[in-house]
Write a protein that holds these residues in place. Sequence first.
Motif, PDB file in Angstrom:
ATOM      1  N   UNK B 102     -16.248 -97.124  -5.063  1.00  0.00           N
ATOM      2  CA  UNK B 102     -15.932 -97.064  -6.300  1.00  0.00           C
ATOM      3  C   UNK B 102     -14.759 -95.480  -5.978  1.00  0.00           C
ATOM      4  N   UNK B 103     -14.502 -94.347  -4.772  1.00  0.00           N
ATOM      5  CA  UNK B 103     -14.179 -93.959  -5.081  1.00  0.00           C
ATOM      6  C   UNK B 103     -12.534 -94.664  -4.039  1.00  0.00           C
ATOM      7  N   UNK B 104     -12.761 -95.308  -3.331  1.00  0.00           N
ATOM      8  CA  UNK B 104     -11.839 -95.851  -2.682  1.00  0.00           C
ATOM      9  C   UNK B 104     -11.169 -97.329  -3.470  1.00  0.00           C
ATOM     10  N   UNK B 105     -11.871 -97.728  -4.538  1.00  0.00           N
ATOM     11  CA  UNK B 105     -11.060 -98.848  -4.224  1.00  0.00           C
ATOM     12  C   UNK B 105     -10.902 -98.765  -5.918  1.00  0.00           C
ATOM     13  N   UNK B 106     -11.435 -97.403  -6.256  1.00  0.00           N
ATOM     14  CA  UNK B 106     -11.144 -97.519  -7.728  1.00  0.00           C
ATOM     15  C   UNK B 106     -10.441 -96.279  -8.190  1.00  0.00           C
ATOM     16  N   UNK B 107     -10.991 -95.206  -8.888  1.00  0.00           N
ATOM     17  CA  UNK B 107     -10.579 -93.599  -8.439  1.00  0.00           C
ATOM     18  C   UNK B 107      -9.384 -92.895  -7.366  1.00  0.00           C
ATOM     19  N   UNK B 108     -10.010 -92.541  -6.042  1.00  0.00           N
ATOM     20  CA  UNK B 108      -8.419 -92.291  -5.654  1.00  0.00           C
ATOM     21  C   UNK B 108      -7.440 -93.204  -5.093  1.00  0.00           C
ATOM     22  N   UNK B 109      -7.918 -94.492  -5.650  1.00  0.00           N
ATOM     23  CA  UNK B 109      -6.256 -95.835  -5.646  1.00  0.00           C
ATOM     24  C   UNK B 109      -5.539 -94.947  -7.122  1.00  0.00           C
ATOM     25  N   UNK B 110      -6.444 -94.966  -8.198  1.00  0.00           N
ATOM     26  CA  UNK B 110      -5.639 -94.958  -9.331  1.00  0.00           C
ATOM     27  C   UNK B 110      -5.447 -93.274  -9.222  1.00  0.00           C
ATOM     28  N   UNK B 111      -5.576 -92.408  -8.826  1.00  0.00           N
ATOM     29  CA  UNK B 111      -5.505 -90.737  -7.911  1.00  0.00           C
ATOM     30  C   UNK B 111      -4.121 -90.670  -7.569  1.00  0.00           C
ATOM     31  N   UNK B 112      -3.745 -91.765  -6.358  1.00  0.00           N
ATOM     32  CA  UNK B 112      -2.651 -91.768  -5.480  1.00  0.00           C
ATOM     33  C   UNK B 112      -1.323 -92.288  -6.107  1.00  0.00           C
ATOM     34  N   UNK B 113      -1.936 -93.426  -7.903  1.00  0.00           N
ATOM     35  CA  UNK B 113      -0.983 -93.585  -7.803  1.00  0.00           C
ATOM     36  C   UNK B 113      -0.260 -92.988  -9.156  1.00  0.00           C
ATOM     37  N   UNK B 114      -0.970 -92.127  -9.475  1.00  0.00           N
ATOM     38  CA  UNK B 114      -0.482 -90.828 -10.658  1.00  0.00           C
ATOM     39  C   UNK B 114       0.496 -89.818  -9.823  1.00  0.00           C
ATOM     40  N   UNK B 115      -0.385 -89.468  -7.818  1.00  0.00           N
ATOM     41  CA  UNK B 115       0.009 -88.343  -7.469  1.00  0.00           C
ATOM     42  C   UNK B 115       1.475 -88.780  -7.581  1.00  0.00           C
ATOM     43  N   UNK B 116       1.235 -90.176  -7.069  1.00  0.00           N
ATOM     44  CA  UNK B 116       2.840 -90.590  -6.221  1.00  0.00           C
ATOM     45  C   UNK B 116       4.066 -91.686  -6.992  1.00  0.00           C
ATOM     46  N   UNK B 117       3.193 -91.936  -7.573  1.00  0.00           N
ATOM     47  CA  UNK B 117       4.348 -93.582  -8.548  1.00  0.00           C
ATOM     48  C   UNK B 117       4.755 -92.736 -10.507  1.00  0.00           C
ATOM     49  N   UNK B 118       3.584 -91.835  -9.963  1.00  0.00           N
ATOM     50  CA  UNK B 118       4.072 -91.309 -12.176  1.00  0.00           C
ATOM     51  C   UNK B 118       4.627 -89.383 -11.938  1.00  0.00           C
ATOM     52  N   UNK B 119       5.366 -88.647 -12.550  1.00  0.00           N
ATOM     53  CA  UNK B 119       5.060 -87.491 -12.572  1.00  0.00           C
ATOM     54  C   UNK B 119       4.270 -86.858 -12.329  1.00  0.00           C
ATOM     55  N   UNK B 120       3.394 -87.318 -12.036  1.00  0.00           N
ATOM     56  CA  UNK B 120       1.661 -86.231 -11.773  1.00  0.00           C
ATOM     57  C   UNK B 120       1.620 -85.329 -12.261  1.00  0.00           C
ATOM     58  N   UNK B 121       1.556 -83.990 -11.763  1.00  0.00           N
ATOM     59  CA  UNK B 121       1.059 -82.729 -12.651  1.00  0.00           C
ATOM     60  C   UNK B 121       3.028 -82.161 -12.602  1.00  0.00           C
ATOM     61  N   UNK B 122       3.671 -83.286 -12.328  1.00  0.00           N
ATOM     62  CA  UNK B 122       4.821 -82.933 -12.193  1.00  0.00           C
ATOM     63  C   UNK B 122       5.542 -82.003 -10.754  1.00  0.00           C
ATOM     64  N   UNK B 123       6.808 -81.744 -11.137  1.00  0.00           N
ATOM     65  CA  UNK B 123       8.336 -81.758  -9.383  1.00  0.00           C
ATOM     66  C   UNK B 123       7.560 -79.852  -9.050  1.00  0.00           C
ATOM     67  N   UNK B 124       7.251 -79.044  -9.700  1.00  0.00           N
ATOM     68  CA  UNK B 124       6.939 -78.179  -9.201  1.00  0.00           C
ATOM     69  C   UNK B 124       5.624 -78.281  -7.948  1.00  0.00           C
ATOM     70  N   UNK B 125       4.469 -78.897  -8.580  1.00  0.00           N
ATOM     71  CA  UNK B 125       3.103 -79.519  -7.836  1.00  0.00           C
ATOM     72  C   UNK B 125       3.603 -80.657  -7.372  1.00  0.00           C
ATOM     73  N   UNK B 126       4.239 -81.710  -7.232  1.00  0.00           N
ATOM     74  CA  UNK B 126       4.397 -82.819  -6.326  1.00  0.00           C
ATOM     75  C   UNK B 126       5.211 -82.595  -5.781  1.00  0.00           C
ATOM     76  N   UNK B 127       4.817 -82.158  -4.255  1.00  0.00           N
ATOM     77  CA  UNK B 127       6.364 -82.000  -3.395  1.00  0.00           C
ATOM     78  C   UNK B 127       7.054 -82.739  -2.978  1.00  0.00           C
TER      79      UNK B 127
END
Lengths: 215, 215
Positions: B102-127
């Motif tokens: 569930x981490x590999x195939x769902x939760x962590x995958x969504x997390x990577x999407x959030x941090x890499x393909x959306x503004x995520x936590x904002x430009x100061x955090x997503x360096x």
Amino acid sequence: MKIYDWSTGPYPARVRIALAEKNLASRVRFETVNLYKGEHKTPAFLAKNYSGTLPVLELDDGTFIAECTAITEYLDALDGTPTLTGRTPREKGLIHMMSKRAELELLDAISVYFHHATPGLGPDVEIYQNAEWGLRQRDKAVRGMRYFDSVLRGQPFVAGETFSMADITVIGGLIFAGLVKVPVPAECEALLAWYARMQERPSVKHRVTMSEPSV
Amino acid sequence: MKIYDWSTGPYPARVRIALAEKNLASRVRFETVNLYKGEHKTPAFLAKNYSGTLPVLELDDGTFIAECTAITEYLDALDGTPTLTGRTPREKGLIHMMSKRAELELLDAISVYFHHATPGLGPDVEIYQNAEWGLRQRDKAVRGMRYFDSVLRGQPFVAGETFSMADITVIGGLIFAGLVKVPVPAECEALLAWYARMQERPSVKHRVTMSEPSV
């Protein structure tokens, strides 16, 4: 029990070491799944393990257990005396934390580097690569080595005073790093000394040949 | 015990749910770490958790335990009666496998999407962002939803007949998917029905407000 396996693979090594530590090797049959032919990505294998990774344990009742941590939990609990995954709540927590950290910061990072920024398993298997991501993961793994070096400056084993699943996961990381030629920085003296000690453990030393019939 | 936390976060939710399932919430103090200010990437926090992620459990003796699976192992073992991580070797193996999956195939995958393909936590955090990788992980997560749907067509809970840590991890995945607006495909009827049932569990329903002082 049966283990779907690739004898020299770093992830299969984790389960081979656990088997030897628990004196269970003689109870297991190994079946080779050829990674370089992509046999782990066929529909027949994906039905055993959705994630398409090795190793996979098949129980005598036909149950499949994938993921090294899960297989190790199973094997370690079989005799009612866990020696690899912790006895007390605190030991369980620390061992699982350090093993997961060794995946995140070292072993899985090296794996992503191998599959994305080197030829990996070859063009027929590596159908998508993201080299930039792979190179960043290699750098992350080298930082991870420095982190584990700092841990091992203060204690003899990765999760504390005794050998555990967390040591096995770091060993898997350094086996993979060796295969893809990402050396441990020379100044990581505690990590290198620990790894030299680990390579003398029979479970680590004989892990590849353990599946060969003894004559 | 103390938990470094972000009350609405999907990973903190996993530990909040585990605490409620084990009736341990009243024994914990929560300390907020502001993700949007990058407080989880400061040297002071990295000294508590090298990986710079939430949640982290601090024991009364000053030991830090990071990683949701590790914290859940700790909490579940405290009363000597594990209900979330399995009792038999087979249960332990299956629960750890399905939680990791569930981490590999769902939760962590969504997390990577959030941090890499959306503004995520904002430009100061997503360096550093790798949008191509992030979008591929989003697609992987949607495939993961279809996989868990297929599992839940055959059994009432993610790892079998009873609620476990594996359910909690899938719940974390769907909480995160909801936050970043990656909907569960409508044809995943078994997954959607299971999730509706899960959201009625008190541990899931009240997870965000559990840290507020009762009046």
